[in-house]
Scaffold this active site. Structure first.
Site, short mmCIF file in Angstrom:
data_model
loop_
_atom_site.label_atom_id
_atom_site.label_comp_id
_atom_site.label_asym_id
_atom_site.label_seq_id
_atom_site.Cartn_x
_atom_site.Cartn_y
_atom_site.Cartn_z
N ASP A 191 23.54 33.76 21.64
CA ASP A 191 23.83 35.18 21.11
C ASP A 191 22.99 36.28 21.70
O ASP A 191 23.28 37.48 22.07
CB ASP A 191 23.84 35.17 19.63
CG ASP A 191 25.14 34.42 18.96
OD1 ASP A 191 26.14 34.48 19.53
OD2 ASP A 191 24.86 34.00 17.82
N PHE A 192 21.74 35.93 21.53
CA PHE A 192 20.61 37.01 21.74
C PHE A 192 20.74 37.48 23.40
O PHE A 192 20.53 38.75 23.80
CB PHE A 192 19.33 36.40 21.44
CG PHE A 192 19.11 36.62 20.15
CD1 PHE A 192 18.79 37.93 19.28
CD2 PHE A 192 19.04 35.53 19.11
CE1 PHE A 192 18.66 37.93 17.92
CE2 PHE A 192 18.62 35.49 17.83
CZ PHE A 192 18.78 36.77 17.27
#
Lengths: 449, 449
Positions: A191-192
């Site tokens: 996600d990051f």
């Protein structure tokens, strides 16, 4: 001749003076419809550098990550992860299932520079709040859709999470030892990293808009973000093989690995260049190997048979030294070494505190805590924490009054119609127990005036 | 059946009205234009000139590559013998002496050489920097300053210059000064960020239970992307004020600062996490499993998704004991292993394709359900890179591109996310030869040979 370099940079960056400096994105207003990590982190970058981020949540429910905590841990009735992902944002609610909710959303969208959403592909379009609608009333808008697989292509509707993106992109099969099980990358890297690509897209579009005056649409596909950072494709096309799992050795660096020291600590060492390798061999008192072509020339050294020899020698050598000794030798001989840090060391790290990437922050509602600061240091327009997250609907009055000029009656009507709303009594969504919400000036902004 | 062959209308219920159809038709039109951007659409950074002063530092190289994709004119400045990064490549695999990561990250750059150990070379660098918008410093902290080409010297001449420094510990703080001679590598940066500490399984025998390396350049790419976002943020400030600044990235802190969860755990739990194999810190089930004919990724952590999974696997008997995420906490891996063993047993009965099909069909039906309480458990094959390349979805999206490198032949590289409608990112060329553009650039900028 100017003075010492590090005295100069110390003064240039000095994180304790950051709060007085200007903010790079001061006039940028962002409408953030996203949830969990991937979308909210795009907004976090913008908010950390001064943008006004209006985070829209569903009344009562809010962002799923408000309750997405670890091991049942809540901090002052809030989810600590959620705090870390959502600082500096304004928390409003809109019920997008109601036509009036969509109208209200478009009212805000008229007045913003950036819209962020991470619903399933095409859903905001179907709801009439997508780019093609918003750009008609606000042609300069930059609208980013953060989805798993992008807005077109046969997989577009399939759901995605960090771990799913790691699997769909092939990242999942590259971590671990050969012929043993593979591991996922921790803490939602899937996600990051894509979120950061999303932020880059928005920032690039803002730069482009300065020149052209035009807004645009951005299609960010989570899996593509991960695919962008893999060497596998080039390697495969060249050799016909998958890169495979290589345990703790980086196949692009030799020697390399994570090794255990005599005093039981773990150290990472990875050698990129011939020069570094010669230095390391000297530090290891193996200067005679530094004469050999197969160890000095990088392309030869990287061949598995040569890398294996060096890795074994290095493993033995590190096992005969204490952590401190190896680090001192690395400082003297200049080869890459890294301590294997953990959560506790990181949060208490003097270096990070001096950099401002760990901050001791005193929030008006939540009090003292230790949080991650900006991940990049900018000398003239540093990023900063201004406030932590807030309960669901906390900024409703503030935003609807200051931005849209709504009256008390209008706000009451929206509340009555279920278009806007607040937290219910569940943990993660409500204010901390000790907080007197009736006396909160922001929450009650302009009440009765 | 490949996952890409199915494309159901997940939101059919919302997509039937006339207005909705109109929005979606407009959206389709926009997307179809994005697949092949019109040639007259220029990049976001079309008028920006970037200098990459490179020195075996991939995060800096990646940042320059990304700015190139965004349309900037990038001059890669190498020493006469070439950047040592040229030889950093998996198992030493190269094309005519040049490694694969180097070619992959030399997007849209011009290759020029400059010997900074000579007076002429230094004068040339300063001359170029006088008219540049961005300079990326990949050298040791203070090294350019020592030859009077540091931020303070260059900003005297060119106050609007954005000076981006990329190094393991950054360009300020006492630790950065002490460790300035330690070179950068991905593995050491992963370790220093606390990332390796979280990967691996303590139940494995030595040395397989060690902290483990992420199988991609997780830290280098995070650092490169952060440097890019920092540069773009600084450019926005410059657009308003004309003022440049210094941007500092510490690669050893990139993951920990951007992801921020190490700080969250360190602060709230006051102790470090230990490795727990493929369990997640917050979610269960959320990991990799062995199917009949390969590996699958299971993501069904929300309670309704978990219920769906149990129904699909025919194990409703487990529901009573493990109903809530709170029952499935990973703080006691031994206890959770009881459930894990049952899930492992069930998953092993099916092929990857059966599992995908079952969960997908279930999920789509459940999505159309009015109460939306039946969940959408996700089970996908944990793909190997060669399977990813074959996926039709990515072919349609042109997620991989073949680039003809003059003198080196064709290479396959991942495209540049995100896809942008007005100022698309592009891979215009890749050049491999040292000093390939010397003649042209030296003449263009009046540099001395």
């Amino acid at each position: 001749m100017k003075g010492d370099y590090f005295s100069f940079t110390e003064q240039l960056f000095n994180p304790s003076a950051a709060a007085e400096k200007p903010e790079a994105l001061k006039q940028i207003r962002v409408l953030d419809l996203s949830r969990i990590i991937y979308g909210p982190m795009v907004a976090k970058w913008l908010g950390m550098f001064g943008a006004e981020v209006i985070k829209v949540e569903e009344p009562e429910e809010g962002d799923d990550w408000r309750t997405g905590t670890y091991w049942g841990k809540f901090w002052k009735d809030s989810c600590p992860y959620f705090q870390s992902l959502n600082p500096n944002k304004y928390f409003v609610t809109i019920n997008l299932k109601e036509q009036k909710g969509k109208e209200l959303l478009l009212e805000i969208a008229k007045n913003v520079d950036v819209v962020i959403e991470n619903y399933r592909a095409g859903l905001t379009e179907a709801w009439g709040i997508g780019y093609t609608t918003v750009s008609k009333i606000n042609p300069k808008v930059i609208y980013i859709s953060c989805s798993g697989y992008g807005q077109y292509g046969p997989l577009k509707f399939y759901p995605s999470y960090d771990i799913v993106a790691q699997s769909m992109s092939g990242v999942a099969r590259g971590t671990g030892f050969p012929d043993r099980k593979t591991y996922k990358l921790p803490d939602y890297y899937g996600d990051f990293l894509p979120a950061l690509f999303g932020a880059i897209g928005v920032l690039a579009a803002l730069n482009a808009r300065e020149r052209t005056g035009k807004g645009q649409y951005i299609d960010m596909a989570q899996s593509e973000g991960l695919m962008r950072v893999m060497h596998n494709w080039t390697y495969m096309a060249q050799t016909g093989d998958d890169l495979g799992c290589t345990g703790n050795n980086d196949p692009t660096m030799a020697p390399s690995g994570i090794f255990r020291t005599r005093d039981g600590k773990f150290l990472a060492i990875a050698v990129a260049t011939g020069k570094q390798c010669v230095s390391l061999l000297k530090a290891m008192e193996k200067a005679e190997l530094a004469e050999k072509k197969e160890y000095v020339e990088t392309l030869a050294r990287l061949k598995p048979e040569n890398a294996r020899v060096l890795n074994m020698l290095l493993e033995e050598w590190v096992a005969s030294k204490n952590e401190n000794e190896v680090i001192e030798l690395a400082l003297k001989w200049e080869f890459p070494v890294g301590q294997v840090m953990d959560d506790e060391k990181i949060v208490n790290d003097d270096w990070r505190r001096e950099r401002g990437s760990i901050v001791d922050f005193d929030d008006e509602m939540y009090g003292k805590g230790k949080w991650a600061g900006p991940a990049v240091s900018l000398s003239k327009t540093p990023g900063r924490l201004k406030w932590l997250s807030r309960p669901i609907g906390y900024h409703n009055r503030y935003i609807f009054k200051t931005l849209l000029g709504f009256s008390d009656d209008k706000i009451k009507e929206l509340e009555k119609d279920g278009v806007i709303g607040y937290w219910d009594n569940r943990v993660g969504k409500r204010p901390p127990e000790y907080w007197n919400i009736e006396k909160d000036e922001i929450f009650n902004y302009g009440k009765g005036k | 059946m490949k996952s890409s062959e199915k494309s159901p209308q997940v939101f059919s219920k919302h997509m039937t009205g006339k207005k909705t159809q109109e929005h979606l038709a407009n959206f389709e039109r926009l997307l179809s234009e994005m697949i092949d951007p019109r040639p007259d659409k220029t990049g976001s950074l079309e008028n920006i000139r970037v200098l990459e002063v490179s020195s075996a530092n991939y995060p800096a190289t990646i940042c320059a590559s990304m700015l190139g994709e965004l349309g900037a004119e990038v001059l890669k400045i190498e020493p006469p013998e070439g950047d040592p990064a040229r030889e950093v490549t998996p198992y030493g695999v190269n094309i005519k002496g040049v490694g694969l990561p180097f070619l992959m990250e030399n997007r849209n750059k011009r290759n020029i050489t400059m010997d900074l150990s000579t007076e002429t070379g230094r004068a040339n660098l300063k001359k170029l920097a006088g008219g540049a918008d961005v300079l990326i410093d990949a050298m040791k902290p203070g090294e350019l300053d020592a030859i009077e080409a540091g931020y303070r010297h260059l900003s005297d001449v060119n106050p609007s210059l954005i000076y981006v420094a990329v190094s393991p510990f950054g360009h300020f703080t006492s630790k950065a000064e002490r460790c300035r001679d330690i070179p950068d590598s991905d593995l050491t940066a992963q370790a220093e960020s606390g990332f390796s500490m979280l990967i691996g399984d303590p139940r494995e025998p030595e040395p397989y239970n060690y902290p483990l390396r992420a199988g991609i350049w997780a830290a280098s790419y995070m650092s490169g992307a952060l440097a890019t976002a920092g540069t773009l943020t600084a450019l926005l400030h410059r657009n308003k004020t004309g003022e440049g600044q210094m941007v500092d990235i510490a690669t050893n802190d990139a993951i920990s600062a951007w992801q921020g969860f190490s700080a969250v755990w360190g602060f709230t739990m006051e102790q470090p996490r230990v490795r727990i194999g493929n369990f997640d810190w917050g979610l269960y089930p959320y990991g990799y499993y062995k199917a009949k004919d390969g590996y699958v990724t299971v993501c069904a952590a929300l309670d309704h998704d978990f219920r769906g999974l149990l129904k699909i696997l025919g194990r409703w008997d487990l529901e009573d004991d493990w109903k809530f995420l709170f029952d499935r906490l990973t703080d006691d891996p031994e206890k959770l292993q009881e459930l894990e063993t049952e899930i492992e047993k069930e998953i092993a009965k099916y092929t990857c394709d059966e599992l995908f099909r079952k969960t997908f069909e279930y999920g789509i039906k459940a999505t159309r359900d009015k109460l939306r309480s039946k969940g959408f458990p996700i089970v996908v094959e944990t793909k190997l890179p060669h399977q990813v390349v074959e996926e039709k979805h990515w072919q349609i999206r042109k997620s991989f591109q073949e680039v003809d490198v003059p003198g080196f032949g064709k290479i396959t590289i991942p495209a540049s996310p995100p896809q942008m409608s007005e100022s698309p990112m592009r891979i215009k060329w890749i050049k491999g030869t040292i000093g390939e553009d010397d003649e042209e650039i030296y003449a263009q900028y009046g540099l001395e040979k």
